[in-house]
Motif scaffolding. Sequence first.
Motif, short mmCIF file in Angstrom:
data_model
loop_
_atom_site.label_atom_id
_atom_site.label_comp_id
_atom_site.label_asym_id
_atom_site.label_seq_id
_atom_site.Cartn_x
_atom_site.Cartn_y
_atom_site.Cartn_z
N HIS A 126 -7.09 34.91 36.66
CA HIS A 126 -6.27 34.05 35.79
C HIS A 126 -6.55 32.59 36.12
CE1 HIS A 126 -1.95 33.17 34.12
NE2 HIS A 126 -2.91 32.60 33.42
N ILE A 127 -6.97 31.83 35.12
CA ILE A 127 -7.22 30.39 35.26
C ILE A 127 -6.09 29.63 34.59
CG2 ILE A 127 -8.71 28.50 34.49
CD1 ILE A 127 -11.07 30.41 34.73
N VAL A 128 -5.56 28.63 35.29
CA VAL A 128 -4.48 27.81 34.74
C VAL A 128 -4.87 26.34 34.87
CG1 VAL A 128 -2.04 27.19 34.89
CG2 VAL A 128 -2.78 29.51 35.49
N GLY A 129 -4.84 25.63 33.76
CA GLY A 129 -5.09 24.19 33.77
C GLY A 129 -3.85 23.44 33.36
N ASN A 154 -9.38 21.50 25.29
CA ASN A 154 -10.51 22.02 24.53
C ASN A 154 -11.39 22.90 25.40
OD1 ASN A 154 -13.31 21.95 23.28
ND2 ASN A 154 -12.16 20.90 21.69
N TYR A 155 -11.63 22.48 26.64
CA TYR A 155 -12.48 23.24 27.56
C TYR A 155 -11.83 24.57 27.92
CZ TYR A 155 -15.72 24.12 31.40
OH TYR A 155 -16.68 24.66 32.23
N LEU A 156 -10.53 24.56 28.16
CA LEU A 156 -9.82 25.80 28.47
C LEU A 156 -9.91 26.78 27.31
CD1 LEU A 156 -6.65 24.31 30.20
CD2 LEU A 156 -8.40 25.70 31.32
N GLU A 157 -9.80 26.28 26.10
CA GLU A 157 -9.94 27.16 24.94
C GLU A 157 -11.35 27.73 24.87
OE1 GLU A 157 -8.10 27.00 20.62
OE2 GLU A 157 -9.76 25.56 20.80
N GLY A 158 -12.34 26.92 25.19
CA GLY A 158 -13.71 27.41 25.22
C GLY A 158 -13.91 28.51 26.24
N LEU A 159 -13.33 28.35 27.43
CA LEU A 159 -13.42 29.39 28.45
C LEU A 159 -12.74 30.67 27.98
CD1 LEU A 159 -12.70 27.41 31.76
CD2 LEU A 159 -14.93 28.11 30.84
N GLN A 167 -15.96 40.10 26.77
CA GLN A 167 -15.09 41.18 27.23
C GLN A 167 -14.81 41.09 28.74
OE1 GLN A 167 -17.18 44.68 25.71
NE2 GLN A 167 -15.90 44.65 23.87
N LEU A 168 -14.50 39.88 29.17
CA LEU A 168 -14.17 39.64 30.57
C LEU A 168 -12.66 39.68 30.74
CD1 LEU A 168 -16.55 36.60 31.24
CD2 LEU A 168 -17.01 39.03 31.70
N ASN A 169 -12.21 40.23 31.85
CA ASN A 169 -10.78 40.33 32.12
C ASN A 169 -10.27 39.03 32.76
OD1 ASN A 169 -8.19 41.44 32.45
ND2 ASN A 169 -8.70 42.27 34.46
N ILE A 170 -10.45 37.93 32.03
CA ILE A 170 -10.05 36.61 32.52
C ILE A 170 -9.03 36.02 31.56
CG2 ILE A 170 -10.80 34.28 33.11
CD1 ILE A 170 -13.57 35.41 33.71
N SER A 171 -7.82 35.76 32.07
CA SER A 171 -6.79 35.08 31.29
C SER A 171 -6.90 33.58 31.52
CB SER A 171 -5.40 35.56 31.71
OG SER A 171 -5.27 36.96 31.53
N VAL A 172 -6.62 32.79 30.48
CA VAL A 172 -6.69 31.34 30.57
C VAL A 172 -5.40 30.76 30.00
CG1 VAL A 172 -7.92 29.24 29.92
CG2 VAL A 172 -9.20 31.37 30.33
N THR A 173 -4.71 29.97 30.79
CA THR A 173 -3.45 29.35 30.38
C THR A 173 -3.58 27.84 30.39
OG1 THR A 173 -2.09 31.18 31.23
CG2 THR A 173 -1.01 29.05 30.94
N ASP A 174 -3.24 27.24 29.26
CA ASP A 174 -3.24 25.78 29.11
C ASP A 174 -1.79 25.33 29.11
OD1 ASP A 174 -3.43 23.14 28.35
OD2 ASP A 174 -4.36 23.52 26.39
N ILE A 175 -1.35 24.70 30.20
CA ILE A 175 0.02 24.21 30.30
C ILE A 175 0.03 22.73 29.95
CG2 ILE A 175 1.97 23.78 31.84
CD1 ILE A 175 1.30 26.31 33.30
N ARG A 176 0.87 22.37 28.99
CA ARG A 176 0.93 21.00 28.50
C ARG A 176 2.31 20.40 28.77
NH1 ARG A 176 -1.95 22.15 22.60
NH2 ARG A 176 -3.91 23.03 23.44
N LYS A 211 0.67 33.13 29.36
CA LYS A 211 0.66 32.49 28.05
C LYS A 211 -0.65 31.75 27.84
CE LYS A 211 5.57 31.96 27.09
NZ LYS A 211 6.62 31.01 26.63
N ARG A 212 -1.09 31.70 26.58
CA ARG A 212 -2.31 30.94 26.27
C ARG A 212 -2.03 29.45 26.33
NH1 ARG A 212 -3.84 31.01 21.49
NH2 ARG A 212 -2.07 32.04 20.52
#
Length: 238
Positions: A126-129, A154-159, A167-176, A211-212
Amino acid sequence: MKKAIIIGASSGIGKELAKILSGRGYILGLTARRIALLAEVQNELPERSYIKRLDIAEPVEAMQLLTGLIEEMQGTDIVVVCSAVCFYNPEINWQSEYDTVTTNVAGVTAMLNVAFNYFRQHGGGHIVGISSFKALRGGSKSPAYNASKAFLSNYLEGLRFNAQKNQLNISVTDIRPGLVNTSMSLNKNSLFVVSVETAAMQMCKAIESKKRVAYIPMRYWLIAFLMQKMPFGLYRRL
């Protein structure tokens, strides 16, 4: 026990997130430029933690240090990138703009790159920015900051798209976050400012829910919507 790394954990949001996650049983890796402050944070945590001095303004070295920290912890489930700088710069001083881009764009991208490739090679994570509601529009008082947060979102959305496409099991959350009362805040007396403790608690919920995109506090969803729809002339006057 889950493991998480917080990049930029010596103060502000990163420090508060560390307290909350440790209280919930996470083993933590904490990084920042100021190792003495990291040691103080570590002493307050109930669970085991690791600390490492890391300056994302030196991206190549920082990538090596983050990789070393992951190895020392024998892996991690979450990487949270909190580190950022913000300068009040209405005169558009070049050094302030350069330092902002070096840290908030090059440095943050380097950390996300390490995290993404580690999770790709080890089955997921899980990646969180920590971006900002200011990513949505330009800012006259700190133009490079707003632009750097737009890049991050934008970069987080690209990841996220890359992970889904492959099909990678990687979640990405953009906290604003909205306006949070930290040392970096330029609007400490605004009615819209929330405490760092409140912000960190809501961020933790967003992280654990995977959350995305999450606006902190939640009412900034409406503010973000209005900002995006607002004509340039009206936005400029506000």
